[in-house]
Scaffold this motif. Sequence first.
Motif, PDB file in Angstrom:
ATOM      1  N   ASP A  79      43.027  48.664 -13.946  1.00 53.57           N
ATOM      2  CA  ASP A  79      42.819  47.256 -13.613  1.00 53.57           C
ATOM      3  C   ASP A  79      42.130  47.078 -12.261  1.00 53.57           C
ATOM      4  OD1 ASP A  79      43.969  46.480 -15.968  1.00 53.57           O
ATOM      5  OD2 ASP A  79      45.954  46.161 -15.083  1.00 53.57           O
TER       6      ASP A  79
ATOM      7  N   THR B  78      39.590  40.140 -17.050  1.00 50.31           N
ATOM      8  CA  THR B  78      39.330  38.918 -17.809  1.00 50.31           C
ATOM      9  C   THR B  78      38.504  37.921 -17.006  1.00 50.31           C
ATOM     10  OG1 THR B  78      41.435  39.236 -18.934  1.00 50.31           O
ATOM     11  CG2 THR B  78      40.434  37.063 -19.105  1.00 50.31           C
ATOM     12  N   TRP B  79      38.849  37.733 -15.741  1.00 44.82           N
ATOM     13  CA  TRP B  79      38.098  36.776 -14.925  1.00 44.82           C
ATOM     14  C   TRP B  79      36.661  37.227 -14.706  1.00 44.82           C
ATOM     15  CZ3 TRP B  79      39.253  32.041 -14.684  1.00 44.82           C
ATOM     16  CH2 TRP B  79      40.574  31.634 -14.741  1.00 44.82           C
ATOM     17  N   GLY B  80      36.456  38.512 -14.601  1.00 40.22           N
ATOM     18  CA  GLY B  80      35.090  39.023 -14.477  1.00 40.22           C
ATOM     19  C   GLY B  80      34.278  38.744 -15.724  1.00 40.22           C
TER      20      GLY B  80
ATOM     21  N   VAL C 210      34.862  36.289 -17.921  1.00 36.74           N
ATOM     22  CA  VAL C 210      34.655  34.838 -18.010  1.00 36.74           C
ATOM     23  C   VAL C 210      33.529  34.405 -17.075  1.00 36.74           C
ATOM     24  CG1 VAL C 210      35.730  32.591 -17.514  1.00 36.74           C
ATOM     25  CG2 VAL C 210      36.993  34.334 -18.784  1.00 36.74           C
ATOM     26  N   LEU C 211      33.531  34.899 -15.871  1.00 38.43           N
ATOM     27  CA  LEU C 211      32.485  34.538 -14.913  1.00 38.43           C
ATOM     28  C   LEU C 211      31.116  35.023 -15.380  1.00 38.43           C
ATOM     29  CD1 LEU C 211      31.856  33.226 -12.187  1.00 38.43           C
ATOM     30  CD2 LEU C 211      32.173  35.465 -11.146  1.00 38.43           C
TER      31      LEU C 211
END
Length: 90
Positions: free
Chosen positions: A27, A33-35, A37-38
Amino acid sequence: MHHLLLALTVSPSPDPTGTLRPGLSEDQVTPGTWGFVLTAFIVILSTFLIVDMVRRIRRVRYRAQVEEARLAAEAGPSTDENGNDAPGSR
């Protein structure tokens, strides 16, 4: 030269364990996940901007073509429907 050949013939270990430095988890080295989404947001935004830019460029190009046609029609010789010079064109 011998070191280059030796480096090319050495195959990597098929065991993926032990590839991370001790104390790191997966991780900490992946975007997560945020990477994702961005990155997806940036791709979608870029796509919309490119489509808008193409539409605006096309609109400007069509306006220039219409303007050129209008100027060519004004500058050309004016004739009536029979092909004769219209009065006042001389």
